[in-house]
Design an enzyme around this catalytic site. Sequence first.
Site, PDB file in Angstrom:
ATOM      1  N   LYS A 174       0.869  -1.187   0.000  1.00 40.63           N
ATOM      2  CA  LYS A 174       0.000   0.000   0.000  1.00 40.63           C
ATOM      3  C   LYS A 174       0.899   1.228   0.000  1.00 40.63           C
ATOM      4  O   LYS A 174       1.342   1.694   1.048  1.00 40.63           O
ATOM      5  CB  LYS A 174      -0.897  -0.001   1.248  1.00 40.63           C
ATOM      6  CG  LYS A 174      -2.265   0.638   1.060  1.00 40.63           C
ATOM      7  CD  LYS A 174      -2.234   2.110   0.665  1.00 40.63           C
ATOM      8  CE  LYS A 174      -2.034   3.035   1.839  1.00 40.63           C
ATOM      9  NZ  LYS A 174      -1.863   4.448   1.373  1.00 40.63           N
ATOM     10  N   GLY A 227       6.089   5.971   8.038  1.00 33.95           N
ATOM     11  CA  GLY A 227       5.267   7.169   7.909  1.00 33.95           C
ATOM     12  C   GLY A 227       5.310   7.984   9.185  1.00 33.95           C
ATOM     13  O   GLY A 227       6.291   7.921   9.936  1.00 33.95           O
ATOM     14  N   THR A 231       0.163   8.267  12.684  1.00 32.84           N
ATOM     15  CA  THR A 231      -0.349   7.078  11.988  1.00 32.84           C
ATOM     16  C   THR A 231       0.235   5.822  12.629  1.00 32.84           C
ATOM     17  O   THR A 231      -0.468   4.807  12.782  1.00 32.84           O
ATOM     18  CB  THR A 231       0.000   7.126  10.486  1.00 32.84           C
ATOM     19  OG1 THR A 231      -0.349   8.410   9.986  1.00 32.84           O
ATOM     20  CG2 THR A 231      -0.748   6.070   9.707  1.00 32.84           C
ATOM     21  N   GLU A 249       8.633   2.508  11.210  1.00 31.26           N
ATOM     22  CA  GLU A 249       9.673   3.524  11.021  1.00 31.26           C
ATOM     23  C   GLU A 249       8.957   4.859  10.989  1.00 31.26           C
ATOM     24  O   GLU A 249       8.244   5.153  10.030  1.00 31.26           O
ATOM     25  CB  GLU A 249      10.426   3.251   9.717  1.00 31.26           C
ATOM     26  CG  GLU A 249      11.859   3.728   9.756  1.00 31.26           C
ATOM     27  CD  GLU A 249      12.027   5.173   9.339  1.00 31.26           C
ATOM     28  OE1 GLU A 249      11.464   6.062  10.035  1.00 31.26           O
ATOM     29  OE2 GLU A 249      12.706   5.413   8.336  1.00 31.26           O
ATOM     30  N   CYS A 283      13.387  11.231   6.642  1.00 31.45           N
ATOM     31  CA  CYS A 283      13.179  10.860   8.053  1.00 31.45           C
ATOM     32  C   CYS A 283      14.442  11.090   8.874  1.00 31.45           C
ATOM     33  O   CYS A 283      14.377  11.388  10.059  1.00 31.45           O
ATOM     34  CB  CYS A 283      12.698   9.420   8.168  1.00 31.45           C
ATOM     35  SG  CYS A 283      13.738   8.250   7.292  1.00 31.45           S
ATOM     36  N   GLU A 384       8.935  17.117  14.419  1.00 25.77           N
ATOM     37  CA  GLU A 384       9.465  16.908  13.073  1.00 25.77           C
ATOM     38  C   GLU A 384       8.687  17.810  12.115  1.00 25.77           C
ATOM     39  O   GLU A 384       7.467  17.706  12.024  1.00 25.77           O
ATOM     40  CB  GLU A 384       9.259  15.431  12.707  1.00 25.77           C
ATOM     41  CG  GLU A 384       9.885  15.023  11.409  1.00 25.77           C
ATOM     42  CD  GLU A 384       9.618  13.547  11.076  1.00 25.77           C
ATOM     43  OE1 GLU A 384       8.500  13.071  11.328  1.00 25.77           O
ATOM     44  OE2 GLU A 384      10.537  12.894  10.560  1.00 25.77           O
TER      45      GLU A 384
HETATM   46  O1  TXE Z   1       2.083  10.425   6.634  1.00 20.96           O
HETATM   47  P1  TXE Z   1       1.166   9.196   6.969  1.00 20.96           P
HETATM   48  P2  TXE Z   1       1.658  11.888   6.202  1.00 20.96           P
HETATM   49  C1  TXE Z   1       6.038  12.205   8.862  1.00 20.96           C
HETATM   50  C2  TXE Z   1       6.308  13.653   8.576  1.00 20.96           C
HETATM   51  C3  TXE Z   1       5.033  14.108   7.967  1.00 20.96           C
HETATM   52  C4  TXE Z   1       4.050  13.337   8.796  1.00 20.96           C
HETATM   53  C5  TXE Z   1       2.709  13.141   8.189  1.00 20.96           C
HETATM   54  O2  TXE Z   1       6.548  14.351   9.756  1.00 20.96           O
HETATM   55  O3  TXE Z   1       4.837  15.477   8.064  1.00 20.96           O
HETATM   56  O4  TXE Z   1       4.655  12.085   8.954  1.00 20.96           O
HETATM   57  O5  TXE Z   1       2.844  12.699   6.865  1.00 20.96           O
HETATM   58  C6  TXE Z   1      -0.819   5.545   5.139  1.00 20.96           C
HETATM   59  N1  TXE Z   1      -4.050   3.053   8.214  1.00 20.96           N
HETATM   60  N2  TXE Z   1       6.515  11.293   7.851  1.00 20.96           N
HETATM   61  O6  TXE Z   1       0.384  12.310   6.824  1.00 20.96           O
HETATM   62  O7  TXE Z   1      -0.259   9.576   7.069  1.00 20.96           O
HETATM   63  C7  TXE Z   1      -0.790   6.617   4.062  1.00 20.96           C
HETATM   64  O8  TXE Z   1      -1.781   6.389   3.101  1.00 20.96           O
HETATM   65  C8  TXE Z   1      -3.172   2.570   7.336  1.00 20.96           C
HETATM   66  C9  TXE Z   1       7.692  10.591   8.187  1.00 20.96           C
HETATM   67  O9  TXE Z   1       1.699  11.979   4.755  1.00 20.96           O
HETATM   68  O10 TXE Z   1       1.791   8.513   8.101  1.00 20.96           O
HETATM   69  C10 TXE Z   1       0.629   6.436   3.547  1.00 20.96           C
HETATM   70  O11 TXE Z   1       0.674   5.307   2.674  1.00 20.96           O
HETATM   71  N3  TXE Z   1      -2.377   3.353   6.588  1.00 20.96           N
HETATM   72  C11 TXE Z   1       8.009   9.548   7.240  1.00 20.96           C
HETATM   73  C12 TXE Z   1       1.420   6.115   4.811  1.00 20.96           C
HETATM   74  O12 TXE Z   1       0.448   5.675   5.751  1.00 20.96           O
HETATM   75  C13 TXE Z   1      -2.475   4.675   6.757  1.00 20.96           C
HETATM   76  C14 TXE Z   1       7.567   9.613   5.867  1.00 20.96           C
HETATM   77  C15 TXE Z   1       2.173   7.300   5.410  1.00 20.96           C
HETATM   78  O13 TXE Z   1       1.280   8.360   5.615  1.00 20.96           O
HETATM   79  C16 TXE Z   1      -3.386   5.243   7.667  1.00 20.96           C
HETATM   80  C17 TXE Z   1       6.308  10.309   5.698  1.00 20.96           C
HETATM   81  C18 TXE Z   1      -4.198   4.358   8.413  1.00 20.96           C
HETATM   82  N4  TXE Z   1      -5.084   4.798   9.300  1.00 20.96           N
HETATM   83  C19 TXE Z   1       5.854  11.148   6.676  1.00 20.96           C
HETATM   84  N5  TXE Z   1      -3.263   6.593   7.593  1.00 20.96           N
HETATM   85  C20 TXE Z   1       9.234   8.757   7.486  1.00 20.96           C
HETATM   86  N6  TXE Z   1       9.279   8.024   8.592  1.00 20.96           N
HETATM   87  O14 TXE Z   1      10.134   8.774   6.673  1.00 20.96           O
HETATM   88  C21 TXE Z   1      -2.325   6.868   6.677  1.00 20.96           C
HETATM   89  N7  TXE Z   1      -1.854   5.716   6.160  1.00 20.96           N
END
Ligand code: TXE
Length: 491
Positions: A174, A227, A231, A249, A283, A384
């Site tokens: 996904k 992510g 989340t 992560e 990240c 962050e």
């Molecule tokens: O990430 P999300 P977002 C951090 C960074 C950023 C913040 C939010 O600080 O500003 O996270 O970013 C899926 N059940 N990072 O909102 O939502 C979503 O569809 C299952 C750090 O864009 O965490 C996507 O595929 N899946 C980071 C994935 O989760 C769900 C990289 C990441 O999205 C879900 C990105 C749910 N309920 C953002 N909700 C890193 N660690 O490198 C969302 N998703």
Amino acid sequence: MVATLYINGLWREASDGGSHDVQSPHDQSVVATVSQASQTDVLDAIAAARASFDSGVFTSWSFKERSELVAKIADLLERDADVIARKESDDTGKRFIEAQYDVADVVATFRHFASLGAKEHGRSVDVGIAHVSSRIVHEPLGVASLIGPWNYPLLQIAWKVAPALAAGCSFIIKPSELTPQSAIALTKIIEEAGTPKGVANLILGPGSVVGSSLISDPRVDLVSFTGGLTTGQTIMKAAATTIKKLALELGGKNPHIIFADADLDAAIDNAVTAAFLHSGQVCSAGTRLIVERSVHDRVVTEIVHRAGKIKLGGPNDESAETGPLISKSHLANVSTYVEKAIAEGATLLIGGERSDKAEHAKGWYFLPTVFDNCTSDMSCVQDESFGPIMTVEIFDTEAQAIAIGNDTVFGLSGGLWSGDSQKCARVASALRHGTIWVNDFGPYRPAAEWGGYKQSGIGRELGEHGLGEYLEIKHIWTNNAPSRSGWFKDL
Ligand code: TXE
């Protein structure tokens, strides 16, 4: 209509006909239209993964056979590298050349897990009894939901898919709804390489719509997620009901410490790269600079000077050094973060706003930003931003540098610069982060584990542990001279 969902070995449209336009962060043009899965599609994908796993169609392959499959995928990725890199740069807005580096890293990741899997034989244990043979065997863990982010879409998914295949798991990929194209390309390659049907499945759509079953369905054994922290918390809660295995992560707020005795020219150059590469959407970005007082003015002056010269531009701008933020809403978050930092008393030295250049008008371009006079209690230091924002703190002693570097709920990575090797060793050992760079910042290799202490996550990707996340461990005790136990009295 578009058929970009891959379920049980077939490419298909969403069952309700849903689709979604992917927009370029550079100019909001539509770069692709992809299917958007319905709940029915998600359940079909989970059912397909479960059935393929339980049938033994892939788990019956030897580690060697699966390693050959993983190596073949690496070859096919290499063949299609430029086509995939183009899709990745269209979706993310990053320069084509950066996307090419990413695809090369993805190839290296598949090669790493191919070679690691080929060596996987479990182990014998000496239990001290001559007629007992004891073996530890590693078995595929089961069905995995592999959920990826938008900043390094293919790379982060590859860190999950390659070990899942080497281990013999079935899975549902996904990717982020913002950047799905490279995951579609990878899935086509997984199919072409000869992966049995049902083993690899691809679901597209926002996590809020398609995520719930992926993280809570009892047929899923493992969720591997990269992510945001929030989340990650949602996933942990949902996974608790069925005690799923988790690999998380969740990003970081990574300290970058410069001691006065460092090679300052190299340290300053790396500090700029660490904070502003990919506009801070990394990240492990080194956005929290911690500088020894005596060199603070020189370091900060040079960083601000360099930050002001960074050239922003889109995927096809060969002179660009970094690109746009991923989306309008992310730009709004980064802007709010800046407002908060100013309200908290941090001194804005440069940037802090959208680029006002005409060629950036339709994109989500944010200027490299530096805040001085920051302290650990400020939210701009603790949270962050995932944008091109550096905060600067000062220290006087080694102990203070360590204390500041550890004053965070995160623990993904950190860097330090000093010409004193003993000091480097002491500080590297005292910092509680999953990766520490000494006189460097940023490199990683597939052979080395990657992951976080504290709230940066659970588990490790890459290295040897990265394969272990997808394996169950079974101990098989065989008594070659059976006898009565004699524990209870024989009445
Ligand atoms: O990430 P999300 P977002 C951090 C960074 C950023 C913040 C939010 O600080 O500003 O996270 O970013 C899926 N059940 N990072 O909102 O939502 C979503 O569809 C299952 C750090 O864009 O965490 C996507 O595929 N899946 C980071 C994935 O989760 C769900 C990289 C990441 O999205 C879900 C990105 C749910 N309920 C953002 N909700 C890193 N660690 O490198 C969302 N998703």
